[in-house]
Design a protein around this motif. Structure first.
Motif, PDB file in Angstrom:
ATOM      1  N   ASP A  13       0.865  -1.171   0.000  1.00 47.71           N
ATOM      2  CA  ASP A  13       0.000   0.000   0.000  1.00 47.71           C
ATOM      3  C   ASP A  13       0.904   1.223   0.000  1.00 47.71           C
ATOM      4  O   ASP A  13       1.519   1.555   1.017  1.00 47.71           O
ATOM      5  N   GLU A  14       0.999   1.870  -1.141  1.00 44.46           N
ATOM      6  CA  GLU A  14       1.937   2.982  -1.293  1.00 44.46           C
ATOM      7  C   GLU A  14       1.674   4.103  -0.299  1.00 44.46           C
ATOM      8  O   GLU A  14       2.613   4.692   0.244  1.00 44.46           O
ATOM      9  N   LEU A  15       0.415   4.400  -0.022  1.00 43.72           N
ATOM     10  CA  LEU A  15       0.099   5.475   0.919  1.00 43.72           C
ATOM     11  C   LEU A  15       0.575   5.123   2.328  1.00 43.72           C
ATOM     12  O   LEU A  15       1.170   5.959   3.018  1.00 43.72           O
ATOM     13  N   THR A  16       0.346   3.901   2.766  1.00 45.44           N
ATOM     14  CA  THR A  16       0.798   3.483   4.087  1.00 45.44           C
ATOM     15  C   THR A  16       2.315   3.559   4.172  1.00 45.44           C
ATOM     16  O   THR A  16       2.874   4.048   5.165  1.00 45.44           O
ATOM     17  N   ILE A  17       2.990   3.095   3.141  1.00 46.01           N
ATOM     18  CA  ILE A  17       4.451   3.155   3.110  1.00 46.01           C
ATOM     19  C   ILE A  17       4.919   4.607   3.152  1.00 46.01           C
ATOM     20  O   ILE A  17       5.841   4.963   3.892  1.00 46.01           O
ATOM     21  N   LYS A  18       4.262   5.467   2.371  1.00 48.40           N
ATOM     22  CA  LYS A  18       4.636   6.882   2.326  1.00 48.40           C
ATOM     23  C   LYS A  18       4.533   7.516   3.712  1.00 48.40           C
ATOM     24  O   LYS A  18       5.442   8.218   4.164  1.00 48.40           O
ATOM     25  N   ARG A  62      -2.577  16.749   2.070  1.00 49.64           N
ATOM     26  CA  ARG A  62      -2.580  16.688   0.600  1.00 49.64           C
ATOM     27  C   ARG A  62      -3.278  15.415   0.112  1.00 49.64           C
ATOM     28  O   ARG A  62      -4.056  15.447  -0.833  1.00 49.64           O
ATOM     29  N   GLN A  63      -3.002  14.299   0.780  1.00 52.41           N
ATOM     30  CA  GLN A  63      -3.647  13.047   0.391  1.00 52.41           C
ATOM     31  C   GLN A  63      -5.141  13.107   0.665  1.00 52.41           C
ATOM     32  O   GLN A  63      -5.947  12.641  -0.129  1.00 52.41           O
ATOM     33  N   ARG A  64      -5.518  13.681   1.813  1.00 51.14           N
ATOM     34  CA  ARG A  64      -6.940  13.784   2.149  1.00 51.14           C
ATOM     35  C   ARG A  64      -7.671  14.600   1.082  1.00 51.14           C
ATOM     36  O   ARG A  64      -8.760  14.223   0.644  1.00 51.14           O
ATOM     37  N   SER A  65      -7.066  15.700   0.636  1.00 49.50           N
ATOM     38  CA  SER A  65      -7.679  16.529  -0.415  1.00 49.50           C
ATOM     39  C   SER A  65      -7.846  15.738  -1.708  1.00 49.50           C
ATOM     40  O   SER A  65      -8.896  15.792  -2.353  1.00 49.50           O
ATOM     41  N   MET A  88     -15.164   1.423  -4.541  1.00 51.81           N
ATOM     42  CA  MET A  88     -14.238   2.561  -4.596  1.00 51.81           C
ATOM     43  C   MET A  88     -14.693   3.672  -3.649  1.00 51.81           C
ATOM     44  O   MET A  88     -13.866   4.310  -2.994  1.00 51.81           O
ATOM     45  N   VAL A  89     -16.006   3.898  -3.549  1.00 54.54           N
ATOM     46  CA  VAL A  89     -16.537   4.907  -2.626  1.00 54.54           C
ATOM     47  C   VAL A  89     -16.207   4.516  -1.190  1.00 54.54           C
ATOM     48  O   VAL A  89     -15.685   5.324  -0.410  1.00 54.54           O
ATOM     49  N   PHE A  90     -16.495   3.268  -0.820  1.00 54.36           N
ATOM     50  CA  PHE A  90     -16.236   2.818   0.547  1.00 54.36           C
ATOM     51  C   PHE A  90     -14.749   2.872   0.873  1.00 54.36           C
ATOM     52  O   PHE A  90     -14.358   3.236   1.985  1.00 54.36           O
ATOM     53  N   GLN A  91     -13.893   2.508  -0.086  1.00 55.26           N
ATOM     54  CA  GLN A  91     -12.447   2.559   0.157  1.00 55.26           C
ATOM     55  C   GLN A  91     -11.969   3.996   0.343  1.00 55.26           C
ATOM     56  O   GLN A  91     -11.135   4.271   1.204  1.00 55.26           O
ATOM     57  N   ALA A  92     -12.502   4.923  -0.449  1.00 55.78           N
ATOM     58  CA  ALA A  92     -12.126   6.333  -0.304  1.00 55.78           C
ATOM     59  C   ALA A  92     -12.594   6.866   1.046  1.00 55.78           C
ATOM     60  O   ALA A  92     -11.853   7.584   1.727  1.00 55.78           O
ATOM     61  N   GLU A  93     -13.822   6.526   1.444  1.00 51.19           N
ATOM     62  CA  GLU A  93     -14.320   6.968   2.752  1.00 51.19           C
ATOM     63  C   GLU A  93     -13.460   6.403   3.876  1.00 51.19           C
ATOM     64  O   GLU A  93     -13.118   7.117   4.830  1.00 51.19           O
ATOM     65  N   ALA A  94     -13.098   5.144   3.772  1.00 49.69           N
ATOM     66  CA  ALA A  94     -12.248   4.523   4.793  1.00 49.69           C
ATOM     67  C   ALA A  94     -10.867   5.185   4.812  1.00 49.69           C
ATOM     68  O   ALA A  94     -10.294   5.399   5.888  1.00 49.69           O
ATOM     69  N   GLU A  95     -10.335   5.509   3.640  1.00 52.02           N
ATOM     70  CA  GLU A  95      -9.025   6.162   3.586  1.00 52.02           C
ATOM     71  C   GLU A  95      -9.075   7.520   4.259  1.00 52.02           C
ATOM     72  O   GLU A  95      -8.150   7.888   5.000  1.00 52.02           O
ATOM     73  N   ILE A  96     -10.146   8.275   4.049  1.00 55.30           N
ATOM     74  CA  ILE A  96     -10.274   9.591   4.682  1.00 55.30           C
ATOM     75  C   ILE A  96     -10.340   9.428   6.200  1.00 55.30           C
ATOM     76  O   ILE A  96      -9.683  10.170   6.942  1.00 55.30           O
ATOM     77  N   ARG A  97     -11.099   8.454   6.684  1.00 55.32           N
ATOM     78  CA  ARG A  97     -11.160   8.206   8.138  1.00 55.32           C
ATOM     79  C   ARG A  97      -9.784   7.818   8.669  1.00 55.32           C
ATOM     80  O   ARG A  97      -9.354   8.266   9.728  1.00 55.32           O
ATOM     81  N   TRP A  98      -9.071   6.971   7.933  1.00 51.78           N
ATOM     82  CA  TRP A  98      -7.740   6.550   8.360  1.00 51.78           C
ATOM     83  C   TRP A  98      -6.775   7.735   8.375  1.00 51.78           C
ATOM     84  O   TRP A  98      -5.966   7.872   9.298  1.00 51.78           O
ATOM     85  N   LEU A  99      -6.851   8.602   7.368  1.00 54.67           N
ATOM     86  CA  LEU A  99      -5.989   9.785   7.336  1.00 54.67           C
ATOM     87  C   LEU A  99      -6.283  10.710   8.518  1.00 54.67           C
ATOM     88  O   LEU A  99      -5.360  11.270   9.117  1.00 54.67           O
TER      89      LEU A  99
END
Length: 177
Positions: free
Chosen positions: A76-81, A99-102, A133-144
């Motif tokens: 997961d590139e974002l997690t690694i970053k 920046r990622q959240r935006s 894809m919607v659920f993954q984006a929502e989860a990513e925003i919560r994780w961020l």
């Protein structure tokens, strides 16, 4: 189906989310044929259609009935970053998160617009991909959000300077008398 038909059917089912390289399709068909899961039929010109074998049907059924394993996670590139940003001097982790959240919020808005478009009953597979894809984006925003709060708890946004405090003027006045 021919390789091009298989690629088109896959991309139609997934809304083109994961485009397939036609060379990879034919490489996979060759491997499936070698392993007895598909067989080439007599073709016309340079195209050869393929069909699934009994062994292929059995393997496909097994694939559909076996849950996806979560033990071997893809990179997961974002997690690694973010993990590297936390340990790399000079990187503003909060800025990386924001920046990622935006970017993820913009993607989520686009997915929502795509969902609002009229889709026919034949688009059910695409609708499910889009929902994922919607659920993954929502989860990513919560994780961020969680990452940002955790970083701020462990690293104050504005660290206090370590230089000695300025002398108190009233103390200086008393010493000068």
């Amino acid at each position: 189906m021919y390789g091009y038909q298989l690629r088109s059917a896959f991309e139609e089912s997934t809304g083109g989310t994961w485009p397939l390289n036609i060379g990879q399709v034919y490489t996979t068909l060759s491997r499936l044929e070698r392993d007895g899961f598909a067989r080439a039929l007599p073709g016309q010109d340079s195209q050869r259609p393929y069909e699934i074998t009994e062994a292929g049907l059995a393997d496909l059924e097994k694939w559909f009935t076996t849950p996806v394993s979560r033990t071997e996670r893809p990179r997961d590139e974002l997690t690694i970053k973010l993990a590297l940003a936390v340990t790399t001097p000079g990187v503003n982790v909060t800025d990386v998160v924001q920046r990622q959240r935006s970017a993820t919020m913009r993607a989520l808005q686009e997915f929502t617009r795509m969902k609002a478009r009229e889709h026919g009953p034949g688009d059910l597979s695409w609708r499910l991909v889009l929902d994922a894809m919607v659920f993954q984006a929502e989860a990513e925003i919560r994780w961020l959000d969680h990452c940002e709060a955790t970083v701020l708890r462990h690293r104050p946004a504005h660290p206090t300077p370590t230089s000695p405090a300025a002398p108190d003027p009233s103390t200086q006045e008393a010493h000068s008398r």
